[in-house]
Design an enzyme around this catalytic site. Structure first.
Site, PDB file in Angstrom:
ATOM      1  CB  SER A   1      -8.572  -3.914   7.764  1.00 56.84           C
ATOM      2  OG  SER A   1      -9.097  -5.151   7.360  1.00 56.84           O
ATOM      3  CB  SER A   2     -13.410  -4.676   5.154  1.00 58.52           C
ATOM      4  OG  SER A   2     -12.676  -5.798   4.739  1.00 58.52           O
ATOM      5  CB  CYS A   3     -11.093  -7.765   9.284  1.00 61.02           C
ATOM      6  SG  CYS A   3      -9.656  -6.999  10.001  1.00 61.02           S
ATOM      7  CE  LYS A  15      -4.505  -1.844  10.351  1.00 64.51           C
ATOM      8  NZ  LYS A  15      -3.664  -0.700   9.949  1.00 64.51           N
ATOM      9  CB  VAL A  63      -0.963  -0.002   1.217  1.00 66.17           C
ATOM     10  CG1 VAL A  63      -1.700   1.325   1.316  1.00 66.17           C
ATOM     11  CG2 VAL A  63      -1.944  -1.157   1.114  1.00 66.17           C
ATOM     12  CG  HIS A 115      -4.284 -11.070   2.266  1.00 62.22           C
ATOM     13  ND1 HIS A 115      -3.264 -10.173   2.469  1.00 62.22           N
ATOM     14  CD2 HIS A 115      -5.119 -10.930   3.323  1.00 62.22           C
ATOM     15  CE1 HIS A 115      -3.474  -9.518   3.606  1.00 62.22           C
ATOM     16  NE2 HIS A 115      -4.589  -9.952   4.144  1.00 62.22           N
ATOM     17  N   PRO A 123     -10.252   0.136   3.881  1.00 61.98           N
ATOM     18  CG  PRO A 123      -7.996  -0.147   3.339  1.00 61.98           C
ATOM     19  CD  PRO A 123      -8.913   0.305   4.427  1.00 61.98           C
ATOM     20  CE1 TYR A 134      -3.867  -5.601  10.324  1.00 59.21           C
ATOM     21  CE2 TYR A 134      -6.070  -6.043   9.489  1.00 59.21           C
ATOM     22  CZ  TYR A 134      -4.852  -5.407   9.364  1.00 59.21           C
ATOM     23  OH  TYR A 134      -4.613  -4.589   8.293  1.00 59.21           O
TER      24      TYR A 134
HETATM   25  O1  GFB Z   1      -7.305 -13.629   1.927  1.00 61.32           O
HETATM   26  P1  GFB Z   1      -7.526 -14.368   3.183  1.00 61.32           P
HETATM   27  O2  GFB Z   1      -6.347 -15.018   3.806  1.00 61.32           O
HETATM   28  O3  GFB Z   1      -8.152 -13.407   4.239  1.00 61.32           O
HETATM   29  O4  GFB Z   1      -8.611 -15.550   2.905  1.00 61.32           O
HETATM   30  P2  GFB Z   1      -9.547 -13.025   4.949  1.00 61.32           P
HETATM   31  C1  GFB Z   1      -9.821 -15.323   2.263  1.00 61.32           C
HETATM   32  C2  GFB Z   1     -10.527 -16.648   2.003  1.00 61.32           C
HETATM   33  O5  GFB Z   1      -9.789 -17.373   1.006  1.00 61.32           O
HETATM   34  C3  GFB Z   1     -10.634 -17.588   3.210  1.00 61.32           C
HETATM   35  C4  GFB Z   1      -9.611 -18.718   1.425  1.00 61.32           C
HETATM   36  O6  GFB Z   1     -11.906 -18.213   3.189  1.00 61.32           O
HETATM   37  C5  GFB Z   1      -9.525 -18.597   2.941  1.00 61.32           C
HETATM   38  O7  GFB Z   1      -9.757 -19.863   3.557  1.00 61.32           O
HETATM   39  N1  GFB Z   1      -8.426 -19.283   0.761  1.00 61.32           N
HETATM   40  C6  GFB Z   1      -8.452 -20.277  -0.190  1.00 61.32           C
HETATM   41  C7  GFB Z   1      -7.131 -18.970   0.972  1.00 61.32           C
HETATM   42  N2  GFB Z   1      -7.218 -20.618  -0.540  1.00 61.32           N
HETATM   43  C8  GFB Z   1      -6.365 -19.816   0.150  1.00 61.32           C
HETATM   44  C9  GFB Z   1      -4.943 -19.704   0.183  1.00 61.32           C
HETATM   45  O8  GFB Z   1      -4.206 -20.418  -0.488  1.00 61.32           O
HETATM   46  N3  GFB Z   1      -4.426 -18.740   1.008  1.00 61.32           N
HETATM   47  C10 GFB Z   1      -5.219 -17.917   1.770  1.00 61.32           C
HETATM   48  N4  GFB Z   1      -4.650 -16.987   2.529  1.00 61.32           N
HETATM   49  N5  GFB Z   1      -6.581 -18.045   1.776  1.00 61.32           N
HETATM   50  C11 GFB Z   1      -7.881 -11.487   6.216  1.00 61.32           C
HETATM   51  C12 GFB Z   1      -7.767 -11.086   7.653  1.00 61.32           C
HETATM   52  O9  GFB Z   1      -9.026 -12.276   6.202  1.00 61.32           O
HETATM   53  O10 GFB Z   1      -8.128 -10.412   5.328  1.00 61.32           O
HETATM   54  C13 GFB Z   1      -7.040  -9.819   7.865  1.00 61.32           C
HETATM   55  O11 GFB Z   1      -7.237 -12.159   8.386  1.00 61.32           O
HETATM   56  C14 GFB Z   1      -7.404  -8.737   6.871  1.00 61.32           C
HETATM   57  O12 GFB Z   1      -7.276  -9.386   9.156  1.00 61.32           O
HETATM   58  C15 GFB Z   1      -7.401  -9.245   5.468  1.00 61.32           C
HETATM   59  O13 GFB Z   1      -8.652  -8.162   7.176  1.00 61.32           O
HETATM   60  C16 GFB Z   1      -7.879  -8.231   4.455  1.00 61.32           C
HETATM   61  O14 GFB Z   1     -10.331 -12.118   4.058  1.00 61.32           O
HETATM   62  O15 GFB Z   1     -10.288 -14.217   5.443  1.00 61.32           O
END
Ligand code: GFB
Length: 294
Positions: A94-96, A127, A2, A166, A150, A123
């Site tokens: 963050s939207s979380c 925030k 960012v 992510h 965001p 987190y």
């Molecule tokens: O992007 P992500 O890690 O963050 O995961 P969150 C989003 C969704 O994608 C979840 C799935 O349902 C994960 O289980 N997913 C599928 C995967 N395959 C994968 C993979 O290979 N890697 C990952 N990482 N996920 C975060 C928060 O939440 O988002 C933070 O923990 C922050 O605090 C951020 O807000 C923007 O959207 O679930």
């Protein structure tokens, strides 16, 4: 990711007097170091994009690091901005921050109206503290500190580490490597049913500069596209862009996280800002950058 996007955006718009120290040069968790930096540089405008961030697995595994690092960074910078007379500060959240089961799309006023998603509670609490610091420094000291929330971001300079990233960069890497190795399948975490909204980081940077120039209110502002998709649909889009021919498997031992977090962006649209990069276009840009970097 960012911070560098905001610097690129400011440079594109003709700003030249930009200071953006790397974490190696300035540890923002260290109050003395932050105070010394503000005393020396005397910034007029501050974009507080620095944070400890990560995907669902990293948030769930290292909650102490996520709450400590983020609270320290926010408290040190916001207080120094007050002490050293910064004209305006933009804090990025963050939207979380919103309740796990908030009505959709999520309006700004739903903050603190219900329980948080457990996988990113640490987190989110840090925030939320940042938003409240800005609000209370405005109320008590009259500081022009604003906050932007965001949605899930992606873009160049993202983290592609499979444990801490992510979903979007993780899937780009997984499909790319599977294609190179002629693997039969790629593993997607969880059920694939959760929905997420994705914003290209250059669009976020443009929104941050827009808010810095035009928004001066206490209420935080959601920044998103107003559209979301299921994770399995995202996986299909990335699979097609990468041109991987195999299957997608689910690993349901991994958490889904919050079922949905689509932001209501009517406040931002009403101010006159809209995103311009479509999801497919953004993923193609990131994938091209990722390949070139290999
Ligand atoms: O992007 P992500 O890690 O963050 O995961 P969150 C989003 C969704 O994608 C979840 C799935 O349902 C994960 O289980 N997913 C599928 C995967 N395959 C994968 C993979 O290979 N890697 C990952 N990482 N996920 C975060 C928060 O939440 O988002 C933070 O923990 C922050 O605090 C951020 O807000 C923007 O959207 O679930």
């Amino acid at each position: 990711m960012v911070g560098s996007a905001i610097v690129r955006d400011l440079q594109r718009k003709g700003f030249t007097n930009i200071v953006s120290p790397r974490s190696k040069e300035l540890d923002l968790r260290n109050q003395q170091a932050v105070n010394d930096f503000f005393a020396k540089e005397k910034p007029d405008y501050v974009f507080l994009a620095a944070a400890k961030v990560g995907g669902i697995h990293a948030n769930n595994t290292y909650p102490a690091q996520f709450i400590y690092d983020n609270l320290m960074i926010e408290t040190n910078i916001i207080h120094a901005a007050y002490v050293y007379g910064v004209k305006k500060l933009l804090f990025l959240g963050s939207s979380c921050i919103y309740p796990k089961l908030a009505p959709q799309p999520i309006k700004e006023e739903y903050l603190l109206s219900g329980l948080l998603e457990p996988t990113n509670e640490a987190y989110a609490i840090a925030k939320i503290a940042g938003i409240e610091l800005c609000r209370f420094y405005r109320r008590e000291y009259g500081c022009n500190f604003i906050s932007a929330m965001p949605t899930n971001l992606y873009g160049i300079n993202d983290n592609f580490d499979l444990q801490s990233s992510h979903v979007l960069p993780a899937l780009i890497r997984k499909f790319h490597e599977a294609k190179q190795q002629n693997a039969g399948s790629v593993v997607m975490w969880g059920t694939g049913k959760p929905k997420r909204e994705f914003l290209y980081v250059d669009d976020l940077a443009d929104a941050c500069v827009f808010l810095m120039q035009h928004y001066n209110e206490e209420n935080h502002v959601n920044v998103g596209t107003g559209e979301d998709i299921e994770i399995r649909e995202l996986a299909e889009i990335i699979k097609n862009i990468v041109a991987f021919k195999g299957e997608i498997e689910n690993d349901i031992s991994k958490p889904d996280g919050t079922p949905r977090k689509l932001l209501d962006v009517s406040l931002l649209h009403g101010l006159g800002w809209r995103h311009t990069t479509s999801l497919e276009e953004g993923i193609k840009k990131v994938y091209n950058w990722y390949i070139e970097k290999q």
